[in-house]
Design a protein around this motif. Structure first.
Motif: not given
Ligand SMILES: [Zn+2]
Ligand SMILES: [Zn+2]
Length: 258
Positions: A58-65, A137-139, A160-162
């Motif tokens: 979903s996105h490039f944050h450590a807790d997802h990838v 919408r996420h960071s 995902g997140d957001g």
């Protein structure tokens, strides 16, 4: 379609594994996100190197990838030969290859199986699976997903997140299961010292905001995940408050058959 929640935790939870969901349908298996702490849960599910067909990021944050290097390295050690598909936002190939190179230098060049990157912008047909994405919408850039597969066709959606947008709400409409970020109750969270921190609802969704999404998108079932580590302790109260809705707060290893 079978959905297994391997991990449902936020980034900094001391007990809960990072977000990682297994979706199985029409003879195919795909992971949905794989945070840094998720690989052991995947290996407990199956030790076969060919078990998974691919992953959606979903996105490039450590807790997802950040679970990807370990996942791939073990596939290599255990003798995977068939291609592995990676679906994600534009930039997925560059980011995943960088991540793998930092984790295990030289790994990308030596991998004995092919990585097939599919950077998604709208929709993608993967044999009998249909994937559609929108930005939410996420960071950082984050993709909301609608996956249709199986016969009869079942619809799995994932935030995902957001925070959702009107377009995301449309994407999730009439799904069989919507799995959504529910990081806070009302845009605030408590830290370990009991202090209230205002995080707002611009980069994460709140349980209260999900009432609105539920009314608009009308999913048959909604799973709230990625709850803040203090909020998840109120699980019983949240489910009681919303008992007239078709909401669940899954635990690791919970399975839903759609
Ligand atoms: Zn996260
Ligand atoms: Zn994130």
């Amino acid at each position: 379609m079978k959905v297994t929640f391997l991990g449902v935790g936020e980034a900094f939870d001391e007990d809960y594994t990072h977000t990682c969901i297994l979706v199985e349908a029409a003879g195919r298996r795909m992971l949905v996100d794989c945070g840094a702490t998720a690989p052991p849960s995947v290996w407990h599910q199956s030790k076969r190197p060919d078990y998974l067909d691919g992953i959606f990021i979903s996105h490039f944050h450590a807790d997802h990838v950040f679970g990807l290097p370990a996942l791939m390295k073990r596939m290599e050690e255990d003798g995977r030969t068939r291609p592995f598909y990676l679906f994600g936002p534009v930039g997925t190939q560059r980011n995943v290859e960088r991540l793998m190179e930092v984790a295990y230098p030289g790994m990308v060049a030596r991998l004995p199986f092919t990585l097939r990157f599919r950077e998604l912008q709208r929709s993608h047909r993967w044999d009998d699976w249909n994937l559609r994405v929108v930005n939410t919408r996420h960071s950082v850039q984050n993709l909301g997903l609608r996956l249709e597969a199986g016969s009869p066709t079942k619809v799995f959606c994932y935030s995902g997140d957001g925070m959702f947008t009107p377009t995301a709400s449309k994407l999730y409409t009439n799904s069989d299961l919507l799995v959504h970020d529910a990081y806070s109750m009302d845009g605030t969270v408590k830290n370990s010292r009991g202090e209230t921190i205002n995080i707002g609802t611009k980069t994460h969704c709140s349980v209260q905001q999900l009432e609105r999404l539920d009314d608009m998108a009308r999913p048959k079932k909604m799973a709230l995940i990625h709850l803040n580590r203090t909020l998840r302790k109120d699980k019983k109260e949240i489910l009681k408050k919303y008992k007239q809705r078709r909401w669940i707060i899954p635990e690791p290893r919970d399975v839903i058959e759609l």
